[in-house]
Every structure is written in C-alpha cells, then in structure tokens.
Design an enzyme around this catalytic site. Structure first.
Site, PDB file in Angstrom:
ATOM      1  N   HIS A 263    -101.634 -34.588 -53.022  1.00  0.00           N
ATOM      2  CA  HIS A 263    -102.991 -35.013 -52.701  1.00  0.00           C
ATOM      3  C   HIS A 263    -103.542 -35.862 -53.830  1.00  0.00           C
ATOM      4  O   HIS A 263    -103.218 -35.630 -54.991  1.00  0.00           O
ATOM      5  CB  HIS A 263    -103.902 -33.796 -52.479  1.00  0.00           C
ATOM      6  CG  HIS A 263    -105.132 -34.151 -51.713  1.00  0.00           C
ATOM      7  ND1 HIS A 263    -106.272 -34.600 -52.330  1.00  0.00           N
ATOM      8  CD2 HIS A 263    -105.368 -34.176 -50.385  1.00  0.00           C
ATOM      9  CE1 HIS A 263    -107.171 -34.870 -51.404  1.00  0.00           C
ATOM     10  NE2 HIS A 263    -106.655 -34.628 -50.209  1.00  0.00           N
ATOM     11  N   ASP A 314    -102.588 -31.097 -43.921  1.00  0.00           N
ATOM     12  CA  ASP A 314    -101.731 -31.491 -42.800  1.00  0.00           C
ATOM     13  C   ASP A 314    -100.513 -30.599 -42.644  1.00  0.00           C
ATOM     14  O   ASP A 314     -99.888 -30.588 -41.589  1.00  0.00           O
ATOM     15  CB  ASP A 314    -101.273 -32.946 -42.973  1.00  0.00           C
ATOM     16  CG  ASP A 314    -102.432 -33.899 -42.816  1.00  0.00           C
ATOM     17  OD1 ASP A 314    -103.110 -33.809 -41.786  1.00  0.00           O
ATOM     18  OD2 ASP A 314    -102.682 -34.700 -43.735  1.00  0.00           O
TER      19      ASP A 314
HETATM   20  N1  COA Z   1     -93.338 -35.934 -51.554  1.00  0.00           N
HETATM   21  C1  COA Z   1     -92.627 -36.303 -52.624  1.00  0.00           C
HETATM   22  N2  COA Z   1     -93.172 -36.777 -53.754  1.00  0.00           N
HETATM   23  C2  COA Z   1     -94.511 -36.880 -53.785  1.00  0.00           C
HETATM   24  C3  COA Z   1     -95.309 -36.494 -52.700  1.00  0.00           C
HETATM   25  C4  COA Z   1     -94.693 -36.004 -51.555  1.00  0.00           C
HETATM   26  N3  COA Z   1     -95.380 -35.638 -50.484  1.00  0.00           N
HETATM   27  N4  COA Z   1     -96.608 -36.689 -53.019  1.00  0.00           N
HETATM   28  C5  COA Z   1     -96.606 -37.177 -54.264  1.00  0.00           C
HETATM   29  N5  COA Z   1     -95.349 -37.284 -54.729  1.00  0.00           N
HETATM   30  C6  COA Z   1     -94.943 -37.769 -56.032  1.00  0.00           C
HETATM   31  C7  COA Z   1     -94.794 -39.288 -55.982  1.00  0.00           C
HETATM   32  O1  COA Z   1     -93.504 -39.695 -55.617  1.00  0.00           O
HETATM   33  C8  COA Z   1     -95.160 -39.652 -57.403  1.00  0.00           C
HETATM   34  O2  COA Z   1     -94.064 -39.366 -58.220  1.00  0.00           O
HETATM   35  P1  COA Z   1     -93.666 -40.344 -59.427  1.00  0.00           P
HETATM   36  O3  COA Z   1     -94.852 -40.337 -60.347  1.00  0.00           O
HETATM   37  O4  COA Z   1     -92.439 -39.737 -59.983  1.00  0.00           O
HETATM   38  O5  COA Z   1     -93.444 -41.696 -58.794  1.00  0.00           O
HETATM   39  C9  COA Z   1     -96.256 -38.664 -57.755  1.00  0.00           C
HETATM   40  O6  COA Z   1     -95.988 -37.517 -56.952  1.00  0.00           O
HETATM   41  C10 COA Z   1     -97.663 -39.184 -57.479  1.00  0.00           C
HETATM   42  O7  COA Z   1     -97.712 -39.601 -56.095  1.00  0.00           O
HETATM   43  P2  COA Z   1     -98.559 -40.800 -55.543  1.00  0.00           P
HETATM   44  O8  COA Z   1     -98.051 -41.178 -54.209  1.00  0.00           O
HETATM   45  O9  COA Z   1     -98.680 -41.885 -56.569  1.00  0.00           O
HETATM   46  O10 COA Z   1     -99.972 -40.081 -55.435  1.00  0.00           O
HETATM   47  P3  COA Z   1    -101.203 -40.617 -54.641  1.00  0.00           P
HETATM   48  O11 COA Z   1    -102.370 -39.928 -55.208  1.00  0.00           O
HETATM   49  O12 COA Z   1    -101.215 -42.105 -54.611  1.00  0.00           O
HETATM   50  O13 COA Z   1    -100.911 -40.173 -53.145  1.00  0.00           O
HETATM   51  C11 COA Z   1    -100.676 -38.852 -51.222  1.00  0.00           C
HETATM   52  C12 COA Z   1    -101.427 -39.032 -52.551  1.00  0.00           C
HETATM   53  C13 COA Z   1    -101.365 -37.777 -50.423  1.00  0.00           C
HETATM   54  C14 COA Z   1    -100.714 -40.164 -50.432  1.00  0.00           C
HETATM   55  C15 COA Z   1     -99.216 -38.471 -51.528  1.00  0.00           C
HETATM   56  O14 COA Z   1     -99.184 -37.194 -52.147  1.00  0.00           O
HETATM   57  C16 COA Z   1     -98.354 -38.480 -50.271  1.00  0.00           C
HETATM   58  O15 COA Z   1     -97.824 -39.534 -49.903  1.00  0.00           O
HETATM   59  N6  COA Z   1     -98.186 -37.302 -49.603  1.00  0.00           N
HETATM   60  C17 COA Z   1     -97.465 -37.247 -48.345  1.00  0.00           C
HETATM   61  C18 COA Z   1     -98.343 -37.684 -47.189  1.00  0.00           C
HETATM   62  C19 COA Z   1     -99.407 -36.669 -46.865  1.00  0.00           C
HETATM   63  O16 COA Z   1     -99.131 -35.478 -46.728  1.00  0.00           O
HETATM   64  N7  COA Z   1    -100.628 -37.163 -46.677  1.00  0.00           N
HETATM   65  C20 COA Z   1    -101.751 -36.343 -46.303  1.00  0.00           C
HETATM   66  C21 COA Z   1    -102.704 -36.193 -47.429  1.00  0.00           C
HETATM   67  S1  COA Z   1    -103.974 -35.022 -47.046  1.00  0.00           S
END
Ligand code: COA
Length: 377
Positions: A263, A314
């Site tokens: 998140h 989710d």
């Molecule tokens: N699975 C695997 N790795 C994940 C992850 C996931 N669901 N969520 C975060 N990470 C990792 C990223 O790969 C990243 O790792 P790195 O620093 O080694 O590259 C790190 O954690 C930070 O992630 P990032 O995508 O930059 O964080 P964000 O704040 O931009 O994104 C979300 C937040 C929610 C978009 C992200 O956690 C995600 O894509 N989750 C899956 C989709 C989801 O469940 N969305 C609903 C949100 S309520």
C-alpha cells in the site's frame, strides 16, 4: 521549469494535495476514520446508508434524516428506459467496469438537474448515482447471461438490493450484512487515485458525472480497484494451499507484483483487511468451502515472511465475494458501488471551496533544438 525546488516526486508520494474533512488514513498506526469515526466502530455498528450520509454531511444522521435519505435513494434505484436499452446494446463480452463507465456517462443526459451546479442539485446527483450504481452492475450482469433484469425493492438496503437484483432472490441476513460491511469498508479512503481523479475533474468546474467517469476509469486499473479481481485470478490459478508457497516465491523471483499486497500509505495492517479477513473466514465455514480462505491465509503468511508486505483491502475482499458466489469480474464494480459514496462526497467538498488542480512537470527532455525541414530528417 528548471528550478531545483521543482524536482518531480514520483507518484506524488507523500504530497498533500487537498484539505478534507471526509476521511483520514494514518498509515503508521493503521487507522482509518470517516469524518471522525473509526472504521472499526462503523464496520461493527453502522449501516452503509448511515455512512453515505456521514460522508456527504460529515455528521451521522438523525433517525428522520436517515429515513429521508433511504427514501430518496430508494426512489432513485431505477434506470431510465433509454439507459436500459443502452445496457442491452453493450456487448456481452464487455468488461463490466467499461460497461459501468459508459452507462454512467450516458446517465448524465437524463439527469433532471441537468447543468445545475448548486449544492442542492449536486447532492441530488450524488443520490441518483449512488442509488443507480448497483442496478447498472446487476442489470448488465443479468443481461449478459441471458436473464431479464430484476427491479430493486423499496424495502431493501443498498446491499440487500445488490444481492437481490444480482440473484433474483433476496439474500439472507448474513450475506446482506457481509455486503453491507464490505460497502462500509470501501466507501472512502482519502486521496486514493480514483478520488483524486474525480477531484481533478471537478476542480475544472466540470460536472459531477464527468468527475465520476474519471474516477471509474481510474479505479479499474490493477494497481487500484482492479486488484481484487487479480487476487482471485491468482488463487484460482494456484488451486490449493500446498501450491501457494511455491507460486509466491516464483512470482517474487520474476519480480511480479502480487495483487492484494502492499500500500502507498499503510506501513502496517490495513484496518479494512482485518474485517474482510474475518468475514472471509466465517463465510467459508458457513458454506463448507474453506479452501479460498485457507489459501489466502497461507499467501498472507508467505508474502509477509518473504517481503514484509501486508495484505490490503483487496486481498480478503476477493475470497469474501467469491464465497458469496459473485462473478469475479464484478469484484471491481462492487468496489465502485461503494466508493461512489466517497467520490461524490469529495466532489461536493471540492465544489465548496474550489481551486483548479494543476501541478507542474519536471521537464527532462531536450532544449534549444532547431526545426529541421521534413525533407532533411
Ligand atoms: N508484490 C510484490 N512486490 C511489491 C508489492 C506487491 N504487491 N507491492 C509493493 N511491492 C514492492 C515493489 O516491488 C517495490 O520493491 P522495490 O523497492 O524492491 O522495487 C516496493 O515494494 C515498493 O513498491 P511500489 O510499487 O513502488 O509502491 P507504491 O507505493 O508505488 O505502490 C501499490 C503501492 C499498492 C500500487 C503496490 O503495493 C502494488 O502494486 N500492490 C499490488 C496491487 C494492489 O494490491 N493494489 C491495491 C491497493 S489497495
């Protein structure tokens, strides 16, 4: 723009872009409040209709205010006949979020308040949208399955009507309350991507429908509301508790994001996930099909051990909806049926004290190039 102070913040992380009295997320403590009330308190004691009132008016309704809102919502659940025809004309293969987006856009033609931008007219538009969302989703679902739509009943809640118009028969108390709590938990979440999109559109003084169409398109993405459908796809693909660990490790090795985890704001447990997890467990026990809950628990455990990522809203909503027998591609539209209350609350708040939302970009392209005639390129 080239001053040092204007370096882009990827994903606007940590940027405070608006003041709001509607909801607040405390990512460190894992707390969510709606207009001052803790989400746990609301999930245990309130109804979705009370929460809608709370989000729109920033106070809990009195008995008469709640009755009035319920009557207003109930009077608006039906769809204009032109809209019913439009839904019949949508391809059965269409993604239900695309169908919802298209229908909501067309609904604006038939809103009796037209271009009236007064607060009163916009509250009426919010009521119409909130009342009609579940009807749109279930009408599309039934028609694509060759079934006739079911008219919502005046004596049922929004949650009750969602299940009734989906299945063609009234749901029992447990299923209805589960749906009601899921709607409460998804209703608002501060400046999440879709709410921000709605506010950006509203801030140009465009209309409520345009703002909500922006929000629907934004919610659809798998990094936002689309994640719940992604969760169930993964569980169905894995198929057994034993398969979870290997699948998760493999996904991490391939640098694949696992839907339902992580998140932007929470650094601890998402408080909404706690309730959905318990509902998923109870529904599994009730139906005798505990596999999806057990698989979810295992996945949560492995993802935590491997990457220290928490489950988000989710994650357990997926197995909860699946246990209710809801088609998987309706999971994100269900999210929309709840979040419409928060979106409209934010649009109303934006209109109250509006300023155009217009950030800057950090330009990283070339400068000072000279035009070259096309014959010389
Ligand atoms: N699975 C695997 N790795 C994940 C992850 C996931 N669901 N969520 C975060 N990470 C990792 C990223 O790969 C990243 O790792 P790195 O620093 O080694 O590259 C790190 O954690 C930070 O992630 P990032 O995508 O930059 O964080 P964000 O704040 O931009 O994104 C979300 C937040 C929610 C978009 C992200 O956690 C995600 O894509 N989750 C899956 C989709 C989801 O469940 N969305 C609903 C949100 S309520």
């Amino acid at each position: 723009m080239s001053s040092e102070a204007n370096v882009a913040k990827a994903g606007l992380e940590g940027i405070v872009a608006a003041q709001s009295s509607i909801s607040d997320v405390n990512g460190i403590e894992g707390r969510l409040i709606y207009a001052g009330y803790d989400i746990h308190d609301l999930a245990e004691h309130a109804t979705f209709e009370e929460v809608i009132y709370l989000l729109w008016h920033c106070k809990l309704p009195s008995r008469s205010e709640l009755d009035q809102l319920k009557n207003q919502l109930s009077a608006e659940t039906g769809l204009p006949k032109e809209i019913q025809q439009l839904i019949r004309s949508i391809p059965k293969t269409a993604n239900p979020m695309d169908a919802l987006r298209t229908v909501v856009s067309a609904l604006s033609f038939y809103d009796p308040d037209g271009a009236d931008m007064s607060r009163e007219a916009n509250v009426r538009k919010a009521i119409r949208l909130t009342a009609k969302f579940p009807t749109i989703v279930t009408t599309f679902q039934r028609l694509r399955n060759g079934l006739e739509p079911v008219q919502p009943r005046a004596d049922l809640s929004i949650a009750g009507n969602f299940l009734y118009t989906l299945r063609g028969e009234a749901a029992d108390e447990v299923a209805t309350r589960t749906m009601d709590v899921a709607f409460i938990l998804h209703a608002d979440h501060e400046l999440n991507a879709s709410t921000f999109a709605a506010r950006v559109t509203a801030a140009t003084l465009s209309d409520m429908y345009s703002a909500i169409v922006s929000a629907i398109g934004t919610l659809k993405g798998p990094l936002h509301g689309g994640a719940n459908e992604g969760v169930i796809k993964n569980l169905l693909e894995i198929g057994s508790v034993e398969g979870v660990e290997g699948w998760v490790k493999n996904a991490f090795e391939r640098k694949q994001k696992i839907m339902g985890f992580g998140h932007r704001v929470y650094r601890t447990v998402d408080p909404r996930a706690t309730h959905l997890k318990e509902m998923s467990r109870q529904l599994g026990q009730r139906t005798g099909e505990t596999k999806w809950y057990e698989m979810s628990r295992k996945m949560e455990e492995v993802v935590m051990a491997e990457k220290r990522l928490n489950a988000n809203v989710d994650f357990y909503s997926a197995s909860t909806y699946y246990a209710l027998g809801i088609p998987t591609d309706l999971f994100t539209p269900i999210f929309a049926c709840s979040r419409i209350s928060g979106w409209t609350a934010h649009v109303l708040e934006q209109f109250e004290n509006n300023r155009l939302i217009r950030p800057r970009a950090e330009y990283v392209g070339p400068r000072d190039l000279k035009y070259v005639a096309i014959s010389q390129r």
